[in-house]
Design a protein around this motif. Structure first.
Motif, PDB file in Angstrom:
ATOM      1  N   VAL A  33       0.837  -1.204   0.000  1.00  0.00           N
ATOM      2  CA  VAL A  33       0.000   0.000   0.000  1.00  0.00           C
ATOM      3  C   VAL A  33       0.870   1.251   0.000  1.00  0.00           C
ATOM      4  O   VAL A  33       0.592   2.220  -0.714  1.00  0.00           O
ATOM      5  CB  VAL A  33      -0.949  -0.008   1.214  1.00  0.00           C
ATOM      6  CG1 VAL A  33      -1.726   1.305   1.288  1.00  0.00           C
ATOM      7  CG2 VAL A  33      -1.910  -1.184   1.137  1.00  0.00           C
ATOM      8  N   ILE A  34       1.939   1.244   0.807  1.00  0.00           N
ATOM      9  CA  ILE A  34       2.848   2.386   0.861  1.00  0.00           C
ATOM     10  C   ILE A  34       3.448   2.661  -0.520  1.00  0.00           C
ATOM     11  O   ILE A  34       3.561   3.806  -0.959  1.00  0.00           O
ATOM     12  CB  ILE A  34       3.965   2.128   1.893  1.00  0.00           C
ATOM     13  CG1 ILE A  34       3.400   2.186   3.316  1.00  0.00           C
ATOM     14  CG2 ILE A  34       5.094   3.144   1.738  1.00  0.00           C
ATOM     15  CD1 ILE A  34       4.373   1.703   4.375  1.00  0.00           C
ATOM     16  N   ARG A  35       3.807   1.605  -1.236  1.00  0.00           N
ATOM     17  CA  ARG A  35       4.468   1.770  -2.536  1.00  0.00           C
ATOM     18  C   ARG A  35       3.489   2.084  -3.656  1.00  0.00           C
ATOM     19  O   ARG A  35       3.748   2.940  -4.510  1.00  0.00           O
ATOM     20  CB  ARG A  35       5.254   0.487  -2.867  1.00  0.00           C
ATOM     21  CG  ARG A  35       5.910   0.481  -4.248  1.00  0.00           C
ATOM     22  CD  ARG A  35       6.993   1.530  -4.344  1.00  0.00           C
ATOM     23  NE  ARG A  35       7.624   1.514  -5.657  1.00  0.00           N
ATOM     24  CZ  ARG A  35       7.207   2.234  -6.701  1.00  0.00           C
ATOM     25  NH1 ARG A  35       6.122   3.002  -6.588  1.00  0.00           N
ATOM     26  NH2 ARG A  35       7.848   2.184  -7.851  1.00  0.00           N
ATOM     27  N   PHE A  36       2.336   1.413  -3.674  1.00  0.00           N
ATOM     28  CA  PHE A  36       1.463   1.517  -4.836  1.00  0.00           C
ATOM     29  C   PHE A  36       0.098   2.142  -4.553  1.00  0.00           C
ATOM     30  O   PHE A  36      -0.655   2.385  -5.494  1.00  0.00           O
ATOM     31  CB  PHE A  36       1.234   0.125  -5.448  1.00  0.00           C
ATOM     32  CG  PHE A  36       2.474  -0.528  -5.976  1.00  0.00           C
ATOM     33  CD1 PHE A  36       3.192   0.042  -7.012  1.00  0.00           C
ATOM     34  CD2 PHE A  36       2.927  -1.723  -5.431  1.00  0.00           C
ATOM     35  CE1 PHE A  36       4.335  -0.554  -7.501  1.00  0.00           C
ATOM     36  CE2 PHE A  36       4.073  -2.339  -5.918  1.00  0.00           C
ATOM     37  CZ  PHE A  36       4.784  -1.750  -6.952  1.00  0.00           C
ATOM     38  N   ASP A  86      -3.039   4.644  -3.724  1.00  0.00           N
ATOM     39  CA  ASP A  86      -3.370   6.035  -4.022  1.00  0.00           C
ATOM     40  C   ASP A  86      -3.683   6.764  -2.711  1.00  0.00           C
ATOM     41  O   ASP A  86      -3.461   6.228  -1.620  1.00  0.00           O
ATOM     42  CB  ASP A  86      -4.539   6.118  -5.006  1.00  0.00           C
ATOM     43  CG  ASP A  86      -5.820   5.449  -4.483  1.00  0.00           C
ATOM     44  OD1 ASP A  86      -5.938   5.234  -3.258  1.00  0.00           O
ATOM     45  OD2 ASP A  86      -6.713   5.162  -5.304  1.00  0.00           O
ATOM     46  N   ALA A  87      -4.186   7.984  -2.815  1.00  0.00           N
ATOM     47  CA  ALA A  87      -4.433   8.787  -1.619  1.00  0.00           C
ATOM     48  C   ALA A  87      -5.429   8.124  -0.673  1.00  0.00           C
ATOM     49  O   ALA A  87      -5.394   8.337   0.547  1.00  0.00           O
ATOM     50  CB  ALA A  87      -4.936  10.174  -2.021  1.00  0.00           C
ATOM     51  N   GLY A  97      -5.618   4.857  -0.350  1.00  0.00           N
ATOM     52  CA  GLY A  97      -5.089   3.554   0.036  1.00  0.00           C
ATOM     53  C   GLY A  97      -5.468   2.426  -0.885  1.00  0.00           C
ATOM     54  O   GLY A  97      -5.183   1.266  -0.602  1.00  0.00           O
ATOM     55  N   HIS A  98      -6.103   2.748  -2.017  1.00  0.00           N
ATOM     56  CA  HIS A  98      -6.485   1.707  -2.971  1.00  0.00           C
ATOM     57  C   HIS A  98      -5.284   1.317  -3.835  1.00  0.00           C
ATOM     58  O   HIS A  98      -4.540   2.181  -4.295  1.00  0.00           O
ATOM     59  CB  HIS A  98      -7.626   2.189  -3.873  1.00  0.00           C
ATOM     60  CG  HIS A  98      -8.864   2.552  -3.113  1.00  0.00           C
ATOM     61  ND1 HIS A  98      -9.625   3.670  -3.389  1.00  0.00           N
ATOM     62  CD2 HIS A  98      -9.475   1.940  -2.069  1.00  0.00           C
ATOM     63  CE1 HIS A  98     -10.641   3.738  -2.555  1.00  0.00           C
ATOM     64  NE2 HIS A  98     -10.574   2.700  -1.751  1.00  0.00           N
ATOM     65  N   VAL A  99      -5.137   0.024  -4.065  1.00  0.00           N
ATOM     66  CA  VAL A  99      -4.013  -0.485  -4.847  1.00  0.00           C
ATOM     67  C   VAL A  99      -4.544  -1.201  -6.085  1.00  0.00           C
ATOM     68  O   VAL A  99      -5.353  -2.122  -5.978  1.00  0.00           O
ATOM     69  CB  VAL A  99      -3.159  -1.462  -4.017  1.00  0.00           C
ATOM     70  CG1 VAL A  99      -1.994  -1.983  -4.843  1.00  0.00           C
ATOM     71  CG2 VAL A  99      -2.652  -0.777  -2.747  1.00  0.00           C
ATOM     72  N   ALA A 100      -4.081  -0.779  -7.258  1.00  0.00           N
ATOM     73  CA  ALA A 100      -4.584  -1.356  -8.505  1.00  0.00           C
ATOM     74  C   ALA A 100      -3.607  -2.340  -9.137  1.00  0.00           C
ATOM     75  O   ALA A 100      -3.982  -3.106 -10.012  1.00  0.00           O
ATOM     76  CB  ALA A 100      -4.895  -0.237  -9.498  1.00  0.00           C
ATOM     77  N   THR A 101      -2.357  -2.335  -8.703  1.00  0.00           N
ATOM     78  CA  THR A 101      -1.358  -3.185  -9.345  1.00  0.00           C
ATOM     79  C   THR A 101      -1.633  -4.670  -9.117  1.00  0.00           C
ATOM     80  O   THR A 101      -2.104  -5.067  -8.044  1.00  0.00           O
ATOM     81  CB  THR A 101       0.056  -2.848  -8.813  1.00  0.00           C
ATOM     82  OG1 THR A 101       1.015  -3.698  -9.444  1.00  0.00           O
ATOM     83  CG2 THR A 101       0.137  -3.063  -7.311  1.00  0.00           C
ATOM     84  N   PRO A 102      -1.332  -5.517 -10.106  1.00  0.00           N
ATOM     85  CA  PRO A 102      -1.469  -6.965  -9.905  1.00  0.00           C
ATOM     86  C   PRO A 102      -0.325  -7.556  -9.071  1.00  0.00           C
ATOM     87  O   PRO A 102      -0.370  -8.733  -8.706  1.00  0.00           O
ATOM     88  CB  PRO A 102      -1.450  -7.519 -11.329  1.00  0.00           C
ATOM     89  CG  PRO A 102      -0.659  -6.522 -12.105  1.00  0.00           C
ATOM     90  CD  PRO A 102      -0.998  -5.184 -11.510  1.00  0.00           C
ATOM     91  N   ILE A 103       0.695  -6.772  -8.782  1.00  0.00           N
ATOM     92  CA  ILE A 103       1.794  -7.251  -7.932  1.00  0.00           C
ATOM     93  C   ILE A 103       1.237  -7.504  -6.536  1.00  0.00           C
ATOM     94  O   ILE A 103       0.563  -6.653  -5.955  1.00  0.00           O
ATOM     95  CB  ILE A 103       2.934  -6.230  -7.905  1.00  0.00           C
ATOM     96  CG1 ILE A 103       3.578  -6.132  -9.295  1.00  0.00           C
ATOM     97  CG2 ILE A 103       3.983  -6.596  -6.855  1.00  0.00           C
ATOM     98  CD1 ILE A 103       4.547  -4.990  -9.457  1.00  0.00           C
ATOM     99  N   GLN A 104       1.518  -8.676  -5.986  1.00  0.00           N
ATOM    100  CA  GLN A 104       0.930  -9.104  -4.732  1.00  0.00           C
ATOM    101  C   GLN A 104       1.866  -8.879  -3.546  1.00  0.00           C
ATOM    102  O   GLN A 104       3.084  -8.782  -3.699  1.00  0.00           O
ATOM    103  CB  GLN A 104       0.545 -10.580  -4.822  1.00  0.00           C
ATOM    104  CG  GLN A 104      -0.472 -10.881  -5.909  1.00  0.00           C
ATOM    105  CD  GLN A 104      -1.768 -10.103  -5.717  1.00  0.00           C
ATOM    106  OE1 GLN A 104      -2.408 -10.190  -4.663  1.00  0.00           O
ATOM    107  NE2 GLN A 104      -2.151  -9.333  -6.739  1.00  0.00           N
ATOM    108  N   ALA A 105       1.261  -8.841  -2.358  1.00  0.00           N
ATOM    109  CA  ALA A 105       2.027  -8.557  -1.149  1.00  0.00           C
ATOM    110  C   ALA A 105       3.126  -9.573  -0.915  1.00  0.00           C
ATOM    111  O   ALA A 105       4.242  -9.216  -0.500  1.00  0.00           O
ATOM    112  CB  ALA A 105       1.086  -8.491   0.059  1.00  0.00           C
ATOM    113  N   GLU A 106       2.853 -10.848  -1.172  1.00  0.00           N
ATOM    114  CA  GLU A 106       3.850 -11.882  -0.877  1.00  0.00           C
ATOM    115  C   GLU A 106       5.130 -11.705  -1.689  1.00  0.00           C
ATOM    116  O   GLU A 106       6.198 -12.189  -1.303  1.00  0.00           O
ATOM    117  CB  GLU A 106       3.276 -13.287  -1.114  1.00  0.00           C
ATOM    118  CG  GLU A 106       2.781 -13.555  -2.516  1.00  0.00           C
ATOM    119  CD  GLU A 106       1.283 -13.328  -2.675  1.00  0.00           C
ATOM    120  OE1 GLU A 106       0.677 -13.903  -3.596  1.00  0.00           O
ATOM    121  OE2 GLU A 106       0.711 -12.557  -1.857  1.00  0.00           O
TER     122      GLU A 106
END
Length: 292
Positions: free
Chosen positions: A198-201, A203-204, A206-215
């Motif tokens: 969330v910090i990296r990807f 938005d303001a 806290g929504h994350v749209a990237t398919p890159i996963q936390a793991e």
């Protein structure tokens, strides 16, 4: 932060030097020429006191602080070239000259400045980890960084501030030792990774749209970084956040499959901001685990 050998320039327009040994002025000028600007940018008014970073570097050297890494921005506005924001990392003389072993950490003083009005002198605490050549900046706070405006005795104020934040950097090294003694279970590691995503990807909102996963933020880039302690986990997350290179399959605007790859963080401001947020995350986890 991540730094590269002086012979390499990143595609985004940043240059950096990896300090295996203290850098000379000539080496600094090669990768951070703005530090040696001979006058302020033309946009500065008469009230702006021009104190070249080179004078501050000389003052810090007299006090035993030696520059070991450097970088600067390359502006979109070509007229600002030679005056842009630059970052220089210093170690105290004894630390800078000691033998290096893989996995070592060094307390550092991080100096940020510009001569185009985009930054005052900013001195903050840093940690450098030799295993992955990663420089980190600890979370911000009144006692952890010093801002010096371009007026008055800037050199003296920066030197005094450097001693203050060096103590904080040494405390951060002690914190790293404590974090190394804290074991995280899979759920706790997942919490760090999701927060980093969330910090990296995010938005303001806290929504994350990237398919890159936390793991993916937990993947080790070297065999020595596979342990489950907080310090090792933090370093995996930090390196994957800053260096990028995480890959996933997503969809383009026409819903066609496309390969996604996270970019390396090269901007000085974004790099510092992300590192501070991640360090704070590590501190909070340590506190929850009783290792604050």
């Amino acid at each position: 932060m991540t730094f590269f050998h002086s012979s390499r320039a990143t595609r985004s327009g940043f240059s950096a030097a990896m300090g295996a040994a203290p850098l000379s002025d000539a080496e600094l000028a090669q990768v951070a020429p703005s530090a040696f600007a001979t006058e302020a940018h033309a946009s500065r008014s008469a009230r702006y006191a021009y104190i070249p970073t080179a004078d501050v570097i000389a003052g810090l050297r007299r006090e035993g602080f030696v520059p070991v890494l450097a970088r600067q921005t390359r502006p979109r506005d070509a007229s600002r070239d030679g005056h842009t924001k630059h970052l220089i990392r210093f170690r105290h003389k004894g630390q800078a000259s000691q033998p290096r072993r893989l996995g070592m950490t060094f307390p550092e003083v991080v100096l940020i400045n510009s001569h185009d009005g985009t930054s005052a002198y900013h001195v903050t605490a840093g940690v450098f980890r030799l295993a992955c050549l990663n420089g980190m900046v600890v979370s911000d706070g009144p006692e952890r960084s010093v801002k010096v405006p371009h007026k008055g005795d800037v050199v003296h104020q920066v030197i005094e501030g450097s001693y203050e934040v060096l103590d904080v950097s040494r405390q951060a090294i002690a914190a790293a030792d404590a974090w190394a003694g804290v074991t995280l279970n899979r759920d706790e590691q997942a919490i760090l990774a999701e927060a980093a995503r969330v910090i990296r990807f995010g938005d303001a909102a806290g929504h994350v749209a990237t398919p890159i996963q936390a793991e993916q933020f937990l993947r080790a880039r070297r065999a020595a970084d596979t342990a489950d302690d907080l310090w090792t986990t933090f370093n995996r997350v930090q390196e994957n956040t800053i260096r990028g290179g995480l890959r996933a399959w997503g969809r383009d605007a026409n819903n066609r499959p496309r390969r996604v790859r996270s970019r390396e963080v090269t901007g000085i401001d974004q790099d510092v901001k992300l590192n501070r947020a991640l360090w704070l995350l590590g501190e909070r986890m340590a506190a929850l685990k009783g290792a604050a």
